[in-house]
Scaffold this motif. Sequence first.
Motif, short mmCIF file in Angstrom:
data_model
loop_
_atom_site.label_atom_id
_atom_site.label_comp_id
_atom_site.label_asym_id
_atom_site.label_seq_id
_atom_site.Cartn_x
_atom_site.Cartn_y
_atom_site.Cartn_z
N ARG A 148 0.84 -1.21 0.00
CA ARG A 148 0.00 0.00 0.00
C ARG A 148 0.87 1.25 0.00
O ARG A 148 1.99 1.24 0.50
CB ARG A 148 -0.90 0.01 1.25
CG ARG A 148 -1.89 -1.12 1.29
CD ARG A 148 -2.67 -1.17 2.60
NE ARG A 148 -1.89 -1.75 3.68
CZ ARG A 148 -2.37 -1.98 4.91
NH1 ARG A 148 -3.62 -1.65 5.20
NH2 ARG A 148 -1.61 -2.53 5.84
N ARG A 200 0.31 5.78 0.21
CA ARG A 200 -0.52 6.98 0.20
C ARG A 200 0.41 8.19 0.09
O ARG A 200 1.58 8.12 0.50
CB ARG A 200 -1.37 7.08 1.45
CG ARG A 200 -0.58 7.33 2.73
CD ARG A 200 -1.43 7.24 3.97
NE ARG A 200 -0.68 7.66 5.16
CZ ARG A 200 -1.07 7.43 6.41
NH1 ARG A 200 -2.21 6.79 6.64
NH2 ARG A 200 -0.34 7.84 7.44
N GLU A 257 -1.98 15.13 4.35
CA GLU A 257 -3.32 14.88 4.90
C GLU A 257 -4.17 16.12 4.67
O GLU A 257 -3.78 17.23 5.03
CB GLU A 257 -3.21 14.57 6.40
CG GLU A 257 -4.42 13.82 6.95
CD GLU A 257 -5.64 14.70 7.10
OE1 GLU A 257 -6.70 14.35 6.52
OE2 GLU A 257 -5.54 15.73 7.78
N ARG A 278 -7.78 11.96 5.03
CA ARG A 278 -7.64 11.65 3.61
C ARG A 278 -6.33 12.25 3.12
O ARG A 278 -5.86 13.23 3.68
CB ARG A 278 -8.82 12.21 2.79
CG ARG A 278 -10.15 11.53 3.06
CD ARG A 278 -11.26 12.06 2.18
NE ARG A 278 -11.53 13.47 2.43
CZ ARG A 278 -11.49 14.43 1.52
NH1 ARG A 278 -11.17 14.16 0.27
NH2 ARG A 278 -11.76 15.68 1.84
N TRP A 279 -5.79 11.70 2.05
CA TRP A 279 -4.44 12.04 1.64
C TRP A 279 -4.41 12.44 0.17
O TRP A 279 -5.16 11.93 -0.65
CB TRP A 279 -3.51 10.85 1.90
CG TRP A 279 -3.60 10.40 3.32
CD1 TRP A 279 -4.56 9.56 3.86
CD2 TRP A 279 -2.76 10.78 4.40
NE1 TRP A 279 -4.34 9.41 5.21
CE2 TRP A 279 -3.25 10.14 5.58
CE3 TRP A 279 -1.63 11.59 4.51
CZ2 TRP A 279 -2.65 10.28 6.81
CZ3 TRP A 279 -1.02 11.73 5.74
CH2 TRP A 279 -1.53 11.09 6.88
N GLY A 316 -4.38 7.31 -3.55
CA GLY A 316 -3.73 6.12 -2.98
C GLY A 316 -3.38 5.13 -4.06
O GLY A 316 -3.80 5.24 -5.22
N GLU A 347 -9.18 6.06 8.01
CA GLU A 347 -7.79 6.51 7.90
C GLU A 347 -7.39 6.99 6.51
O GLU A 347 -6.40 7.70 6.37
CB GLU A 347 -6.84 5.38 8.33
CG GLU A 347 -6.96 5.00 9.78
CD GLU A 347 -6.65 6.18 10.70
OE1 GLU A 347 -5.69 6.92 10.39
OE2 GLU A 347 -7.34 6.34 11.72
N HIS A 348 -8.18 6.61 5.48
CA HIS A 348 -7.76 6.92 4.11
C HIS A 348 -8.86 7.51 3.25
O HIS A 348 -8.57 8.03 2.17
CB HIS A 348 -7.25 5.64 3.43
CG HIS A 348 -6.13 4.96 4.15
ND1 HIS A 348 -4.83 5.37 4.03
CD2 HIS A 348 -6.14 3.92 5.01
CE1 HIS A 348 -4.05 4.59 4.78
NE2 HIS A 348 -4.82 3.70 5.38
N MET A 359 -10.40 5.78 -1.84
CA MET A 359 -9.35 6.01 -2.84
C MET A 359 -9.72 5.40 -4.19
O MET A 359 -8.85 5.18 -5.04
CB MET A 359 -8.03 5.41 -2.35
CG MET A 359 -7.51 6.03 -1.07
SD MET A 359 -6.20 5.03 -0.31
CE MET A 359 -7.18 3.68 0.38
N THR A 402 -8.84 0.86 -2.85
CA THR A 402 -9.37 0.81 -1.48
C THR A 402 -9.68 -0.60 -1.03
O THR A 402 -9.38 -0.98 0.11
CB THR A 402 -10.61 1.71 -1.35
OG1 THR A 402 -10.41 2.91 -2.09
CG2 THR A 402 -10.86 2.07 0.09
#
Length: 374
Positions: free
Chosen positions: A24, A26, A30, A64-65, A215, A327-328, A331, A335
């Motif tokens: 993974r 990212r 943030e 989110r990133w 991501g 946490e993400h 994406m 995802t």
Amino acid sequence: MPQVAPVVAPAVAPAVAHVVAVGRARPPHEVHGAFRAFAEATLSAPRERALFRRMAARSGIERRWSTLAPATDGGDAVDTEGFYSRGRFPGTAARMRRYAEAAPALAEAAVRDLATHTPLGTITHLVVASCTGFCAPGVDQRLVERLGLDPDVERVVLGFMGCAAAVNALKTARHIVRSEPEARVLVVCVELCTLHLQDVDDLETMLSAMLFADGAAAALVSAEPRGVALGPFRAVTIPATADRITWDVADSGFLMHLSGAVPVAIESTLARERTRNDAGGVLAGTPADAIALWAVHPGGRTVLDAVAAGLDLPDAALAPARAVLREHGNMSSPTVLFVLAELLARPGPPGEPGIGMAFGPGMVAETFRFARAA
């Protein structure tokens, strides 16, 4: 002359494809809080701002990133590079140039992370899925060069299939391994959803954008009996829902439409599948409570709520998916692989059964069966 019976080779069972491991990646920035501030400042109607705040608080997303760093000075620029400046958001060409720069790097990072979980060996096939950008040479070719793979490696690209593309990428890899048992297939999903931010005073647009993030995920699929064994795949197209998830190329990037009716369609469809539950259905005759592992794409809190209600699942079943959402964010295609990685990291007995599921435009539920390797 007497006829001679043809020689028939004995049937050989196809190899069992396994997701050996998942990597993974990212981006470093943030942006969830910064986007919420941007959205509230963009919405002019007090009632819509208040509704946005309530929906954001209930979204189940905390972080989110993005590849773009958020600006903190409160000026016209939304990010530190000025890529997004109020009243001067970039056109599609500029967004695609950014995609061509950033997507291969993020995809590479996911593969590098995968390599920390398992030796990659000689990659024979590369399957890349993405729906948030176009470039040629594509991410697949750029990734071959960045990773030093054989430039003649067999490549498959799946484009514009939305959040469900990872399931089709795994299905493609499974077909390859079943027909070529020595194959080692690298599956990569990469999305830069935040490249499609819109500068519009529209509540629905802001609520949709609030879900999405950047991501990448990478998986090694081979006949090596580790990780999880991939079973049958099944797609369920939900009638009369083609307009509920759309993703259109426009002059100002790609325009996402995510109808509020999506969760209702998912819940009712899965409830019918649970009631039906025959060999041709998603559950293939297995009661939902007998499935230990649920790799469900967290398209949003209400999507997960709909899956839980439709299949009558306990809270614990979707805890890994909710953790990824928290946490993400969503994406898009990587995802569900993030969720599968969460499940792989947890101990469990050999043969423990699972179901993977993701939803995309169409509206289609793409599903697959899997089990922990023996």
